[in-house]
Design a protein around this motif. Structure first.
Motif, PDB file in Angstrom:
ATOM      1  N   GLY A 124       8.536   3.160   3.777  1.00 17.36           N
ATOM      2  CA  GLY A 124       7.515   4.064   4.326  1.00 17.36           C
ATOM      3  C   GLY A 124       6.818   3.475   5.542  1.00 17.36           C
ATOM      4  N   ILE A 125       7.442   2.488   6.173  1.00 15.01           N
ATOM      5  CA  ILE A 125       6.806   1.820   7.319  1.00 15.01           C
ATOM      6  C   ILE A 125       7.592   2.155   8.589  1.00 15.01           C
ATOM      7  CG2 ILE A 125       6.232  -0.420   8.355  1.00 15.01           C
ATOM      8  CD1 ILE A 125       6.017  -1.504   5.452  1.00 15.01           C
ATOM      9  N   ARG A 126       6.883   2.682   9.578  1.00 23.01           N
ATOM     10  CA  ARG A 126       7.514   2.943  10.880  1.00 23.01           C
ATOM     11  C   ARG A 126       7.065   1.874  11.864  1.00 23.01           C
ATOM     12  NH1 ARG A 126       6.339   7.426  13.797  1.00 23.01           N
ATOM     13  NH2 ARG A 126       4.335   7.975  12.891  1.00 23.01           N
ATOM     14  N   VAL A 127       7.971   1.499  12.770  1.00 24.04           N
ATOM     15  CA  VAL A 127       7.633   0.485  13.771  1.00 24.04           C
ATOM     16  C   VAL A 127       8.195   0.953  15.105  1.00 24.04           C
ATOM     17  CG1 VAL A 127       7.722  -1.966  14.366  1.00 24.04           C
ATOM     18  CG2 VAL A 127       7.940  -1.269  11.969  1.00 24.04           C
ATOM     19  N   ASN A 128       7.311   1.182  16.070  1.00 20.28           N
ATOM     20  CA  ASN A 128       7.747   1.630  17.396  1.00 20.28           C
ATOM     21  C   ASN A 128       7.079   0.796  18.482  1.00 20.28           C
ATOM     22  OD1 ASN A 128       9.512   4.063  16.933  1.00 20.28           O
ATOM     23  ND2 ASN A 128       7.711   4.666  15.729  1.00 20.28           N
ATOM     24  N   CYS A 129       7.519   1.030  19.689  1.00 18.14           N
ATOM     25  CA  CYS A 129       7.077   0.222  20.810  1.00 18.14           C
ATOM     26  C   CYS A 129       6.661   1.157  21.948  1.00 18.14           C
ATOM     27  CB  CYS A 129       8.280  -0.615  21.232  1.00 18.14           C
ATOM     28  SG  CYS A 129       7.888  -1.975  22.291  1.00 18.14           S
ATOM     29  N   LEU A 130       5.617   0.763  22.676  1.00 17.97           N
ATOM     30  CA  LEU A 130       5.188   1.520  23.856  1.00 17.97           C
ATOM     31  C   LEU A 130       5.275   0.571  25.058  1.00 17.97           C
ATOM     32  CD1 LEU A 130       3.928   4.192  24.794  1.00 17.97           C
ATOM     33  CD2 LEU A 130       1.689   3.203  24.330  1.00 17.97           C
ATOM     34  N   SER A 131       5.964   1.017  26.104  1.00 22.10           N
ATOM     35  CA  SER A 131       6.145   0.162  27.291  1.00 22.10           C
ATOM     36  C   SER A 131       5.518   0.818  28.515  1.00 22.10           C
ATOM     37  CB  SER A 131       7.642  -0.073  27.545  1.00 22.10           C
ATOM     38  OG  SER A 131       8.169  -0.918  26.561  1.00 22.10           O
ATOM     39  N   PRO A 132       4.266   0.453  28.828  1.00 19.61           N
ATOM     40  CA  PRO A 132       3.629   1.042  30.009  1.00 19.61           C
ATOM     41  C   PRO A 132       4.124   0.406  31.300  1.00 19.61           C
ATOM     42  CG  PRO A 132       1.995   0.172  28.439  1.00 19.61           C
ATOM     43  CD  PRO A 132       3.332  -0.375  28.050  1.00 19.61           C
ATOM     44  N   MET A 159       0.828  -1.221   0.000  1.00 19.34           N
ATOM     45  CA  MET A 159       0.000   0.000   0.000  1.00 19.34           C
ATOM     46  C   MET A 159       0.856   1.263   0.000  1.00 19.34           C
ATOM     47  SD  MET A 159      -3.128  -0.895   2.626  1.00 19.34           S
ATOM     48  CE  MET A 159      -2.336  -1.916   3.810  1.00 19.34           C
ATOM     49  N   GLY A 160       2.177   1.123   0.080  1.00 18.21           N
ATOM     50  CA  GLY A 160       3.063   2.294   0.034  1.00 18.21           C
ATOM     51  C   GLY A 160       3.424   2.865   1.395  1.00 18.21           C
ATOM     52  N   GLY A 161       3.083   2.172   2.486  1.00 21.90           N
ATOM     53  CA  GLY A 161       3.510   2.649   3.807  1.00 21.90           C
ATOM     54  C   GLY A 161       2.552   2.242   4.906  1.00 21.90           C
ATOM     55  N   GLY A 162       2.961   2.492   6.150  1.00 22.71           N
ATOM     56  CA  GLY A 162       2.107   2.140   7.291  1.00 22.71           C
ATOM     57  C   GLY A 162       2.854   2.349   8.590  1.00 22.71           C
ATOM     58  N   ASN A 163       2.158   2.069   9.673  1.00 25.06           N
ATOM     59  CA  ASN A 163       2.679   2.392  10.996  1.00 25.06           C
ATOM     60  C   ASN A 163       2.335   1.239  11.953  1.00 25.06           C
ATOM     61  OD1 ASN A 163       3.424   3.673  13.368  1.00 25.06           O
ATOM     62  ND2 ASN A 163       2.278   5.548  12.946  1.00 25.06           N
ATOM     63  N   VAL A 164       3.330   0.758  12.678  1.00 26.44           N
ATOM     64  CA  VAL A 164       3.110  -0.328  13.638  1.00 26.44           C
ATOM     65  C   VAL A 164       3.496   0.161  15.027  1.00 26.44           C
ATOM     66  CG1 VAL A 164       3.731  -2.705  14.304  1.00 26.44           C
ATOM     67  CG2 VAL A 164       3.786  -2.027  11.882  1.00 26.44           C
ATOM     68  N   VAL A 165       2.619  -0.076  16.008  1.00 26.36           N
ATOM     69  CA  VAL A 165       3.009   0.166  17.408  1.00 26.36           C
ATOM     70  C   VAL A 165       2.828  -1.152  18.164  1.00 26.36           C
ATOM     71  CG1 VAL A 165       2.598   1.453  19.532  1.00 26.36           C
ATOM     72  CG2 VAL A 165       2.290   2.585  17.320  1.00 26.36           C
ATOM     73  N   ASN A 166       3.914  -1.627  18.768  1.00 29.11           N
ATOM     74  CA  ASN A 166       3.877  -2.855  19.560  1.00 29.11           C
ATOM     75  C   ASN A 166       3.790  -2.504  21.033  1.00 29.11           C
ATOM     76  OD1 ASN A 166       4.282  -4.689  17.390  1.00 29.11           O
ATOM     77  ND2 ASN A 166       6.459  -4.161  17.359  1.00 29.11           N
ATOM     78  N   MET A 167       2.930  -3.200  21.764  1.00 25.89           N
ATOM     79  CA  MET A 167       2.864  -2.973  23.212  1.00 25.89           C
ATOM     80  C   MET A 167       3.844  -3.913  23.897  1.00 25.89           C
ATOM     81  SD  MET A 167       0.719  -0.603  23.913  1.00 25.89           S
ATOM     82  CE  MET A 167      -0.090  -0.718  25.475  1.00 25.89           C
TER      83      MET A 167
END
Ligand SMILES: NC(=O)c1ccc[n+]([C@@H]2O[C@H](COP(=O)([O-])OP(=O)(O)OC[C@H]3O[C@@H](n4cnc5c(N)ncnc54)[C@H](O)[C@@H]3O)[C@@H](O)[C@H]2O)c1
Length: 255
Positions: A189-197, A134-142
């Motif tokens: 064009g894909i970003r991948v980040n992580c959130l650690s609560p 699709m030309g890009g996207g965004n991933v957030v992992n918990m």
């Protein structure tokens, strides 16, 4: 902030998921509450739909099944023409999850790692392949603070609770998978980040809360709303040049 972005939240009917879904809808996005518990996802969509019609969609998803993930991706692409982001937030565990180290069998360890870490891998793999098309996207992992630091076992003294050994293996690996995926799809064009609560308040015993809160800066155990702003930031274009990172939101517990 998320105007008309289509954002899928796995485990969208859970404690943190519900808050994320509501927050995404309030920021103008279209939130897909994708959960193995379709009834709970439907209840949430109906509840939010009364204030914000069309902003929340319920879907059934099993993160351990490639067919289930692929059929969700294909349904959403047909319906909206695109998907902007995926939040890997489901929390699968088997009936023996949460035991102390001595009581954890090889089979239980493997099953919990399989479902949770394996499921996060499968979701990230299938969504990133679709994002690439699709030309890009965004991933957030918990992940969790317990993916980043040694457990503080003493905060559980006098309670039946512990910090499960599988959780340490799963959540530390989720942070490294985040870097792996971010690097692998960097030119796409894909970003991948992580959130650690840090810990989220939910009827824990008073002794535990006192011991836990002693390590924090001001509030102690957090509410789901306390991690929402960071998630919305990672999903939004305000963070467009951030990839491969892990953001800790824990009121200082891990310091
Ligand atoms: N609650 C906390 O204190 C805390 C702290 C730090 C990080 N986290 C992380 O946040 C995330 C969400 O946690 P939570 O406390 O909201 O969990 P929760 O148990 O309240 O919700 C998890 C949701 O995942 C769904 N689910 C389970 N198996 C699934 C599967 N195979 N496929 C799809 N959905 C499935 C469940 O039906 C449930 O709605 C998890 O990654 C968890 O590790 C939680």
């Amino acid at each position: 902030m998320l105007r008309n972005k289509v954002v899928v939240v796995t485990g969208g009917a859970g404690v943190i998921g519900r808050c994320l879904v509501r927050g995404i809808a309030q920021k103008g996005g279209i939130a897909v509450a994708a959960d193995i518990d379709l009834d709970a996802a439907n209840r949430l969509a109906n509840e939010i739909g009364q204030d914000d019609p069309g902003r929340v969609v319920a879907a059934q998803l099993d993160i351990t099944s490639k067919d289930s993930i692929c059929s969700l991706i294909s349904d959403l692409r047909q319906r909206y023409g695109r998907i902007d982001a995926i939040v890997n937030n489901a929390y699968p565990r088997n009936k023996n999850y949460g035991r102390k180290l001595e009581a954890v069998t090889y089979a239980d360890f493997c099953e919990n790692v399989d479902m949770h870490l394996g499921g996060y891998f499968l979701v990230a793999q299938q969504f990133c392949l679709a994002f690439k098309e699709m030309g890009g996207g965004n991933v957030v992992n918990m992940s969790s603070i317990y993916g980043t630091m040694a457990p503080r076992f003493e905060v559980y003294d006098g309670t039946p609770m512990t910090m499960p050994v599988e959780y340490a293996a799963i959540k530390s690996a989720v942070i490294q998978l985040t870097r792996y995926f971010a690097q692998y799809f960097k030119g796409d064009g894909i970003r991948v980040n992580c959130l650690s609560p840090g810990g989220i308040l939910a009827d824990q015993p008073a002794d535990f809360l006192t011991a836990y809160n002693d390590h924090c800066a001001s509030k102690g155990m957090l509410a789901p709303q306390d991690v929402l702003g960071s998630l919305l930031f990672l999903l939004s274009d305000e963070s467009r040049y951030i990839t491969g990172q892990n953001l800790l939101v824990d009121d200082g517990f891990s310091l």
